[in-house]
Design an enzyme around this catalytic site. Structure first.
Site, PDB file in Angstrom:
ATOM      1  N   CYS A 278     -25.306 -33.882  30.084  1.00 21.42           N
ATOM      2  CA  CYS A 278     -25.381 -35.057  30.972  1.00 21.42           C
ATOM      3  C   CYS A 278     -26.791 -35.323  31.487  1.00 21.42           C
ATOM      4  CB  CYS A 278     -24.429 -34.890  32.149  1.00 21.42           C
ATOM      5  SG  CYS A 278     -22.708 -34.852  31.655  1.00 21.42           S
TER       6      CYS A 278
ATOM      7  N   HIS B  37     -26.407 -39.232  38.387  1.00 24.73           N
ATOM      8  CA  HIS B  37     -25.446 -39.013  37.304  1.00 24.73           C
ATOM      9  C   HIS B  37     -24.039 -39.225  37.869  1.00 24.73           C
ATOM     10  CE1 HIS B  37     -23.185 -37.521  34.048  1.00 24.73           C
ATOM     11  NE2 HIS B  37     -22.883 -36.351  34.596  1.00 24.73           N
TER      12      HIS B  37
ATOM     13  N   ASN C   7     -17.211 -40.588  33.365  1.00 24.57           N
ATOM     14  CA  ASN C   7     -18.438 -39.849  33.075  1.00 24.57           C
ATOM     15  C   ASN C   7     -18.818 -40.079  31.607  1.00 24.57           C
ATOM     16  OD1 ASN C   7     -20.430 -37.993  32.554  1.00 24.57           O
ATOM     17  ND2 ASN C   7     -19.334 -36.223  33.372  1.00 24.57           N
TER      18      ASN C   7
HETATM   19  N1  ACO Z   1      -4.245 -34.614  37.707  1.00 27.33           N
HETATM   20  C1  ACO Z   1      -3.538 -33.915  38.635  1.00 27.33           C
HETATM   21  N2  ACO Z   1      -3.886 -32.681  39.023  1.00 27.33           N
HETATM   22  C2  ACO Z   1      -4.971 -32.136  38.457  1.00 27.33           C
HETATM   23  C3  ACO Z   1      -5.754 -32.801  37.500  1.00 27.33           C
HETATM   24  C4  ACO Z   1      -5.342 -34.088  37.119  1.00 27.33           C
HETATM   25  N3  ACO Z   1      -6.008 -34.815  36.208  1.00 27.33           N
HETATM   26  N4  ACO Z   1      -6.786 -32.004  37.118  1.00 27.33           N
HETATM   27  C5  ACO Z   1      -6.673 -30.877  37.827  1.00 27.33           C
HETATM   28  N5  ACO Z   1      -5.563 -30.948  38.629  1.00 27.33           N
HETATM   29  C6  ACO Z   1      -5.048 -29.946  39.552  1.00 27.33           C
HETATM   30  C7  ACO Z   1      -5.427 -28.547  39.139  1.00 27.33           C
HETATM   31  O1  ACO Z   1      -4.524 -28.048  38.179  1.00 27.33           O
HETATM   32  C8  ACO Z   1      -5.348 -27.828  40.454  1.00 27.33           C
HETATM   33  O2  ACO Z   1      -3.986 -27.533  40.719  1.00 27.33           O
HETATM   34  P1  ACO Z   1      -3.570 -26.107  41.326  1.00 27.33           P
HETATM   35  O3  ACO Z   1      -4.235 -26.053  42.675  1.00 27.33           O
HETATM   36  O4  ACO Z   1      -2.080 -26.204  41.378  1.00 27.33           O
HETATM   37  O5  ACO Z   1      -4.106 -25.095  40.361  1.00 27.33           O
HETATM   38  C9  ACO Z   1      -5.800 -28.864  41.469  1.00 27.33           C
HETATM   39  O6  ACO Z   1      -5.664 -30.138  40.815  1.00 27.33           O
HETATM   40  C10 ACO Z   1      -7.223 -28.685  41.919  1.00 27.33           C
HETATM   41  O7  ACO Z   1      -8.047 -28.464  40.774  1.00 27.33           O
HETATM   42  P2  ACO Z   1      -9.608 -28.337  40.914  1.00 27.33           P
HETATM   43  O8  ACO Z   1     -10.210 -28.071  39.571  1.00 27.33           O
HETATM   44  O9  ACO Z   1      -9.942 -27.400  42.024  1.00 27.33           O
HETATM   45  O10 ACO Z   1      -9.964 -29.826  41.360  1.00 27.33           O
HETATM   46  P3  ACO Z   1     -11.317 -30.371  41.894  1.00 27.33           P
HETATM   47  O11 ACO Z   1     -11.113 -30.996  43.193  1.00 27.33           O
HETATM   48  O12 ACO Z   1     -12.426 -29.370  41.769  1.00 27.33           O
HETATM   49  O13 ACO Z   1     -11.629 -31.550  40.869  1.00 27.33           O
HETATM   50  C11 ACO Z   1     -13.069 -31.944  38.979  1.00 27.33           C
HETATM   51  C12 ACO Z   1     -11.808 -31.254  39.488  1.00 27.33           C
HETATM   52  C13 ACO Z   1     -12.841 -33.445  39.095  1.00 27.33           C
HETATM   53  C14 ACO Z   1     -13.283 -31.572  37.515  1.00 27.33           C
HETATM   54  C15 ACO Z   1     -14.297 -31.522  39.823  1.00 27.33           C
HETATM   55  O14 ACO Z   1     -14.301 -30.124  39.956  1.00 27.33           O
HETATM   56  C16 ACO Z   1     -15.615 -31.954  39.234  1.00 27.33           C
HETATM   57  O15 ACO Z   1     -15.939 -33.120  39.193  1.00 27.33           O
HETATM   58  N6  ACO Z   1     -16.476 -30.994  38.814  1.00 27.33           N
HETATM   59  C17 ACO Z   1     -17.836 -31.240  38.369  1.00 27.33           C
HETATM   60  C18 ACO Z   1     -17.915 -31.797  37.004  1.00 27.33           C
HETATM   61  C19 ACO Z   1     -19.377 -31.882  36.583  1.00 27.33           C
HETATM   62  O16 ACO Z   1     -20.263 -32.150  37.375  1.00 27.33           O
HETATM   63  N7  ACO Z   1     -19.651 -31.614  35.306  1.00 27.33           N
HETATM   64  C20 ACO Z   1     -21.032 -31.571  34.868  1.00 27.33           C
HETATM   65  C21 ACO Z   1     -21.442 -32.815  34.280  1.00 27.33           C
HETATM   66  S1  ACO Z   1     -20.541 -33.210  32.832  1.00 27.33           S
HETATM   67  C22 ACO Z   1     -21.559 -32.863  31.426  1.00 27.33           C
HETATM   68  O17 ACO Z   1     -22.599 -32.285  31.513  1.00 27.33           O
HETATM   69  C23 ACO Z   1     -20.997 -33.242  30.061  1.00 27.33           C
END
Ligand code: ACO
Length: 328
Positions: free
Chosen positions: A113, A255, A285
């Protein structure tokens, strides 16, 4: 000292739109979860036939038109992509022949990214060193082809798209153009975001396919905190190393991986929401393409005026991160 200016921009997203409601029919998720946890409502998805180069070529032709230059004036083509057409030739070579860019040098840049900011830094330094004067830089991603559409943790997050920027060197007393770029990496965290299948650590086999190793894997929760910290730090460094304060910034283009990451960075930096350009709700994204896509859109919407100070901050797999500070 030679300075480097953006003389044209252009972008392209595939026609097909996939809404949160469409994804509700694919995995156990909801529009409400996706919107509140990520800020995304819809994303664009490439057709089965579309490759990274197809999107890149459309964005490049729009940037060429915007700049008014001819393809044979381009000295170097850089394509920032983590989803290239193939291992080799580079996606940049396919762009070069399609747009008719004479004998320009062409290569791809892999920084996930952060690819656009990495490529901007490469272009800036090639131009400042007088090796090349006109660079076409395109970020193009088709992550929809590398997503496990059964994994709700990742499939809701990514969209496809491409955006191009044309850069040119100039001399004189004008102080516009790129003020600085800073790029960083920390490979100790490579295991937080990767795509292993097909690479030399995991050549394709029936077993690798069965284990879904050719899909992107991400530990989103661990990346979340590092993204906020690194994007905030690199933004502060971009300003302090050039003698600016956050109040000098006219527009922040971060980003677009998660609206909550952007909000937390804004809170850390104490920058008002109205100075931040966010279009994540429409595109999700798009990896390396998010920043140039936002830049192109901000320009077309008249959000950027001559003389504005633009701060861009990126973060991605690698880990990689970086900034660019630009006087428009
Ligand atoms: N729908 C419903 N529930 C979901 C979903 C979904 N799509 N995805 C995850 N959940 C659930 C999980 O299973 C979890 O449930 P549990 O508590 O029963 O286990 C709960 O939601 C919380 O999951 P988390 O992973 O803790 O959710 P979080 O609030 O962290 O959000 C996310 C996840 C959106 C991926 C976030 O962590 C994020 O944006 N991370 C950073 C991503 C990033 O910056 N990537 C780098 C750039 S990308 C690149 O370089 C290509």
């Amino acid at each position: 000292m030679k300075r480097v200016k953006i003389i044209g921009t252009g972008s392209y997203v595939p026609e097909k739109v996939l809404t949160n409601f469409d994804i509700e029919k694919i995995v156990d998720t909801s529009d409400e979860w996706i919107r509140t946890r990520t800020g995304m409502s819809e994303r664009h998805i490439a057709s089965d036939r579309d490759k990274a180069s197809d999107l890149a070529i459309k964005a490049a032709n729009r940037a060429l038109k915007d700049s008014g230059i001819a393809p044979d004036e381009i000295d170097l083509i850089l394509v920032a992509t983590a989803t290239p057409d193939m291992f080799f030739p580079s996606t940049a070579c396919f762009v070069q022949s399609s747009i008719g860019a004479g004998r320009s040098a062409s290569f791809d840049i892999s920084a996930a990214c952060s690819g656009y900011i990495y490529a901007l830094s490469v272009a800036e330094n090639y131009i400042k060193s007088d090796k090349y004067n006109t660079v076409l830089l395109i970020a193009s991603e088709v992550f929809s082809k590398y997503i496990d559409w059964g994994d709700r943790n990742t499939c809701v997050l990514f969209g496809d798209g491409a955006a191009a920027t044309i850069l040119r060197g100039f001399k004189g007393s004008r102080m516009d153009g790129i003020i600085s770029t800073h790029i960083y990496s920390d490979g100790r965290y490579a295991n937080l975001l990767y795509l292993r299948g097909g690479g030399s650590s995991c050549p394709p086999t029936h077993e690798s396919i069965n284990h879904k190793l050719h899909f992107l894997k991400m530990k989103g929760n661990s990346l979340f905190k590092i993204a906020i910290k690194n994007m905030s730090e690199v933004a502060r460094e971009a300003l302090s190393s050039n003698g600016y304060k956050i109040s000098d910034v006219d527009i922040l283009i971060p980003h677009q991986a998660n609206k909550r990451i952007i909000d937390a960075v804004a809170e850390n930096l104490k920058i008002p929401q109205e100075k931040i350009f966010i279009n994540i709700e429409k595109y999700g994204n798009t990896s390396a393409a998010t920043i140039p896509l936002a830049l192109d859109e901000a320009l077309k919407e008249g959000r950027i005026k001559k003389g504005d100070l633009i701060l861009m901050v990126a973060f991605g797999g690698g880990l990689t991160w970086g900034s660019a500070l630009i006087r428009w």
